[in-house]
Motif scaffolding. Structure first.
Motif, PDB file in Angstrom:
ATOM      1  N   PRO A 287       0.663  -1.222   0.024  1.00 29.36           N
ATOM      2  CA  PRO A 287      -0.092   0.020   0.152  1.00 29.36           C
ATOM      3  C   PRO A 287       0.789   1.375   0.129  1.00 29.36           C
ATOM      4  N   ILE A 288       0.725   1.958  -0.913  1.00 33.39           N
ATOM      5  CA  ILE A 288       1.340   3.380  -1.127  1.00 33.39           C
ATOM      6  C   ILE A 288       0.431   4.543  -1.117  1.00 33.39           C
ATOM      7  N   LEU A 289       0.966   5.540  -0.278  1.00 38.08           N
ATOM      8  CA  LEU A 289       0.058   6.806  -0.338  1.00 38.08           C
ATOM      9  C   LEU A 289       0.875   7.980  -0.630  1.00 38.08           C
ATOM     10  N   HIS A 290       0.256   8.504  -1.671  1.00 34.98           N
ATOM     11  CA  HIS A 290       0.743   9.880  -2.161  1.00 34.98           C
ATOM     12  C   HIS A 290       0.095  11.008  -1.390  1.00 34.98           C
ATOM     13  N   MET A 291       0.813  11.761  -0.629  1.00 36.74           N
ATOM     14  CA  MET A 291       0.262  12.955   0.178  1.00 36.74           C
ATOM     15  C   MET A 291       0.497  14.118  -0.396  1.00 36.74           C
ATOM     16  N   LEU A 292      -0.393  14.980  -0.823  1.00 37.78           N
ATOM     17  CA  LEU A 292      -0.479  15.993  -1.575  1.00 37.78           C
ATOM     18  C   LEU A 292      -0.703  17.135  -0.834  1.00 37.78           C
ATOM     19  N   SER A 293      -0.051  18.443  -0.597  1.00 42.39           N
ATOM     20  CA  SER A 293      -0.253  19.552   0.111  1.00 42.39           C
ATOM     21  C   SER A 293      -0.369  20.694  -0.909  1.00 42.39           C
TER      22      SER A 293
ATOM     23  N   GLN B 130       0.284  23.515   0.363  1.00 43.57           N
ATOM     24  CA  GLN B 130       1.154  24.368   1.209  1.00 43.57           C
ATOM     25  C   GLN B 130       2.635  23.902   1.000  1.00 43.57           C
ATOM     26  N   LYS B 131       3.536  24.417   1.902  1.00 47.85           N
ATOM     27  CA  LYS B 131       4.900  24.003   1.859  1.00 47.85           C
ATOM     28  C   LYS B 131       5.203  22.901   2.719  1.00 47.85           C
ATOM     29  N   HIS B 132       4.244  22.396   3.387  1.00 46.52           N
ATOM     30  CA  HIS B 132       4.457  21.343   4.231  1.00 46.52           C
ATOM     31  C   HIS B 132       3.446  20.087   4.155  1.00 46.52           C
ATOM     32  N   VAL B 133       3.609  18.761   4.051  1.00 45.33           N
ATOM     33  CA  VAL B 133       2.470  18.030   4.547  1.00 45.33           C
ATOM     34  C   VAL B 133       2.399  17.761   5.831  1.00 45.33           C
ATOM     35  N   SER B 134       1.369  17.676   6.407  1.00 41.83           N
ATOM     36  CA  SER B 134       1.160  17.764   7.886  1.00 41.83           C
ATOM     37  C   SER B 134       1.660  16.475   8.508  1.00 41.83           C
ATOM     38  N   PRO B 135       2.772  16.609   9.419  1.00 42.01           N
ATOM     39  CA  PRO B 135       3.416  15.383  10.080  1.00 42.01           C
ATOM     40  C   PRO B 135       2.096  14.486  10.799  1.00 42.01           C
ATOM     41  N   PHE B 136       1.103  15.136  11.452  1.00 40.25           N
ATOM     42  CA  PHE B 136       0.296  14.540  11.952  1.00 40.25           C
ATOM     43  C   PHE B 136      -0.568  13.516  10.839  1.00 40.25           C
ATOM     44  N   ASP B 137      -0.699  13.817   9.648  1.00 42.41           N
ATOM     45  CA  ASP B 137      -1.418  13.014   8.764  1.00 42.41           C
ATOM     46  C   ASP B 137      -0.523  11.846   8.397  1.00 42.41           C
ATOM     47  N   VAL B 138       0.845  12.165   8.311  1.00 44.39           N
ATOM     48  CA  VAL B 138       1.831  11.301   8.064  1.00 44.39           C
ATOM     49  C   VAL B 138       1.792  10.100   8.845  1.00 44.39           C
ATOM     50  N   ASN B 139       1.775  10.365  10.277  1.00 41.98           N
ATOM     51  CA  ASN B 139       1.991   9.611  11.426  1.00 41.98           C
ATOM     52  C   ASN B 139       0.584   8.617  11.211  1.00 41.98           C
TER      53      ASN B 139
ATOM     54  N   THR C 236      -3.185   1.777  -4.150  1.00 40.27           N
ATOM     55  CA  THR C 236      -2.614   3.046  -4.434  1.00 40.27           C
ATOM     56  C   THR C 236      -3.476   4.375  -4.232  1.00 40.27           C
ATOM     57  N   GLY C 237      -3.109   5.093  -2.895  1.00 45.62           N
ATOM     58  CA  GLY C 237      -4.009   5.901  -2.513  1.00 45.62           C
ATOM     59  C   GLY C 237      -3.171   7.411  -2.517  1.00 45.62           C
ATOM     60  N   PHE C 238      -4.226   8.562  -2.808  1.00 44.25           N
ATOM     61  CA  PHE C 238      -3.836   9.919  -2.554  1.00 44.25           C
ATOM     62  C   PHE C 238      -4.482  10.533  -1.569  1.00 44.25           C
ATOM     63  N   PHE C 239      -4.062  11.253  -0.604  1.00 49.15           N
ATOM     64  CA  PHE C 239      -4.362  12.017   0.551  1.00 49.15           C
ATOM     65  C   PHE C 239      -4.170  13.460   0.095  1.00 49.15           C
ATOM     66  N   ILE C 240      -5.147  14.355   0.513  1.00 47.21           N
ATOM     67  CA  ILE C 240      -5.316  15.523  -0.051  1.00 47.21           C
ATOM     68  C   ILE C 240      -5.332  16.582   1.355  1.00 47.21           C
ATOM     69  N   GLY C 241      -4.257  17.295   1.764  1.00 44.07           N
ATOM     70  CA  GLY C 241      -4.276  18.023   2.811  1.00 44.07           C
ATOM     71  C   GLY C 241      -4.366  19.613   2.320  1.00 44.07           C
ATOM     72  N   GLY C 242      -3.366  20.367   2.907  1.00 46.93           N
ATOM     73  CA  GLY C 242      -3.745  21.677   2.851  1.00 46.93           C
ATOM     74  C   GLY C 242      -4.406  22.520   3.746  1.00 46.93           C
ATOM     75  N   LYS C 243      -5.142  23.690   3.709  1.00 47.45           N
ATOM     76  CA  LYS C 243      -5.664  24.427   4.688  1.00 47.45           C
ATOM     77  C   LYS C 243      -6.998  24.882   4.134  1.00 47.45           C
TER      78      LYS C 243
ATOM     79  N   ASP D 209      -8.687  15.531   3.500  1.00 46.38           N
ATOM     80  CA  ASP D 209      -9.121  16.017   4.967  1.00 46.38           C
ATOM     81  C   ASP D 209      -8.159  17.370   5.217  1.00 46.38           C
ATOM     82  N   PRO D 210      -8.323  18.176   4.610  1.00 49.41           N
ATOM     83  CA  PRO D 210      -7.424  19.412   4.761  1.00 49.41           C
ATOM     84  C   PRO D 210      -7.275  20.128   6.271  1.00 49.41           C
ATOM     85  N   ALA D 211      -6.027  20.122   6.676  1.00 51.28           N
ATOM     86  CA  ALA D 211      -5.721  20.737   8.316  1.00 51.28           C
ATOM     87  C   ALA D 211      -6.583  19.616   9.156  1.00 51.28           C
ATOM     88  N   GLY D 212      -7.018  18.420   8.702  1.00 50.86           N
ATOM     89  CA  GLY D 212      -7.651  17.626   9.724  1.00 50.86           C
ATOM     90  C   GLY D 212      -9.083  18.137   9.792  1.00 50.86           C
TER      91      GLY D 212
END
Ligand SMILES: NC(=O)c1ccc[n+]([C@@H]2O[C@H](COP(=O)([O-])OP(=O)(O)OC[C@H]3O[C@@H](n4cnc5c(N)ncnc54)[C@H](OP(=O)(O)O)[C@@H]3O)[C@@H](O)[C@H]2O)c1
Length: 300
Positions: A6-12, A14-23, A63-70, A97-100
């Motif tokens: 299982p692979i997750l591509h985490m897109l943001s 912003q200039k960071h992907v949230s460490p919370f979401d990575v964990n 294969t998943g994509f996660f979309i973060g940001g704010k 789940d932008p900014a959770g």
């Protein structure tokens, strides 16, 4: 289930992907997690197609994509672009789940729903819900979830009502719900808004108090006040971090729902949606509506 890693591509955007979401993603079971930053909506098609064509179609569900940001609307736009980029039978799952905010809003609405029902024998239909922090991602998502359940939602502007007008317009256009913008900059404006409120969602920035005990006491119709802010001072004066429906200090019937009670359901919902991606037998596309359904099941 496919044995593909299982692979997750985490897109943001912003200039960071949230460490919370990575964990959260790794703890849920994703074996490879790759962050992408400063991503623009126009780049989604290319990124998604690059990912899906590299694996056999059967691996798509791993294969998943996660979309973060704010930004809630941008995240939903990116999610739509990702879905439209799929080329059957090549597939992949997407979770926004932008900014959770989607899982936090889902947790708040679900926790309040339970208290409203158990302590006041009320549901959402026609209930006056007032939102502080309405231009924020959590405030906006909780407004839409409550309005979709039939609540009459007021968005309070703490500086300039134009920005909440824009949020209301976006909600109408995208979700068909009517949100009422209201200026809440002066004590008089706030007192008027709070007098009508039956439920308050305090979703302002961390460490910002939006309601004092005196304001709570003047809110004669207020049944439940919920607060997502865990950084002192509380968003609602007297709120305990773990409150789950106890009466707020100085009030006679207003129940409190605290940030860590909401955070518990938020955490379970986000973890649960990552697990759903991992266990899916076909691709899934998850947003605040899925988060709310899951949050409700945890609260129940
Ligand atoms: N409990 C949990 O599990 C959990 C999880 C995630 C987030 N949170 C909390 O949720 C809250 C909202 O997060 P967010 O990501 O939605 O934040 P955000 O996007 O930065 O939004 C913050 C909101 O607060 C408003 N605000 C700022 N200063 C204010 C003031 N002095 N008076 C009234 N409103 C004010 C902002 O208005 P402007 O647009 O005018 O600046 C905006 O509407 C934060 O307290 C955050 O810590 C809790």
């Amino acid at each position: 289930m496919s044995q593909a890693t299982p692979i997750l591509h985490m897109l943001s955007p912003q200039k960071h992907v949230s460490p919370f979401d990575v964990n959260m993603a790794v703890d849920a079971g994703f074996k490879t997690v790759v962050p992408y930053i400063n991503v623009e909506a126009t780049e989604i098609t290319g990124l998604v197609q690059d990912a899906i064509f590299s694996r056999p179609p059967d691996y798509g569900k791993r294969t998943g994509f996660f979309i973060g940001g704010k930004d809630a609307l941008l995240a939903l736009d990116m999610m739509k672009a990702a879905k439209e980029a799929l080329v059957p039978p090549f597939q992949c799952s997407v979770f926004a789940d932008p900014a959770g905010s989607f899982t936090t809003a889902a947790g708040m609405v679900a926790c309040v729903e339970k208290v409203l029902k158990e302590k006041h024998n009320r549901g959402w239909e026609g209930t006056n819900v007032t939102i502080f922090g309405a231009t924020g991602v959590v405030g906006f998502a909780s407004a839409v979830i409550a309005a979709l359940e039939g609540a009459k939602v007021t968005l309070v502007a703490h500086r300039g009502v134009e920005r909440v007008f824009k949020a209301a317009e976006a909600a109408k256009e995208r979700f068909g719900v009517d949100l009422l913008p209201a200026p809440g900059e002066t004590p008089e404006q706030k007192a008027k808004i709070v007098a009508d409120a039956e439920v308050v969602f305090a979703a302002a920035a961390a460490g910002v108090q939006v309601l004092s005990t005196a304001e709570l006491q003047s809110a004669k119709n207020l049944l439940v006040a919920a607060d997502v802010n865990a950084v002192p001072p509380p968003g609602v004066e007297g709120m305990d971090l773990f409150m789950k429906g106890e009466i707020l200090p100085g009030c006679t019937r207003t129940c409190g729902v605290g940030p860590l009670a909401i955070g518990d359901i938020k955490y379970k919902s986000q973890a649960g949606l990552f697990t759903r991606m991992l266990n899916a037998t076909e691709d899934v596309h998850l947003d605040f509506r899925d988060a709310f359904k899951l949050a409700r099941s945890f609260v129940a």
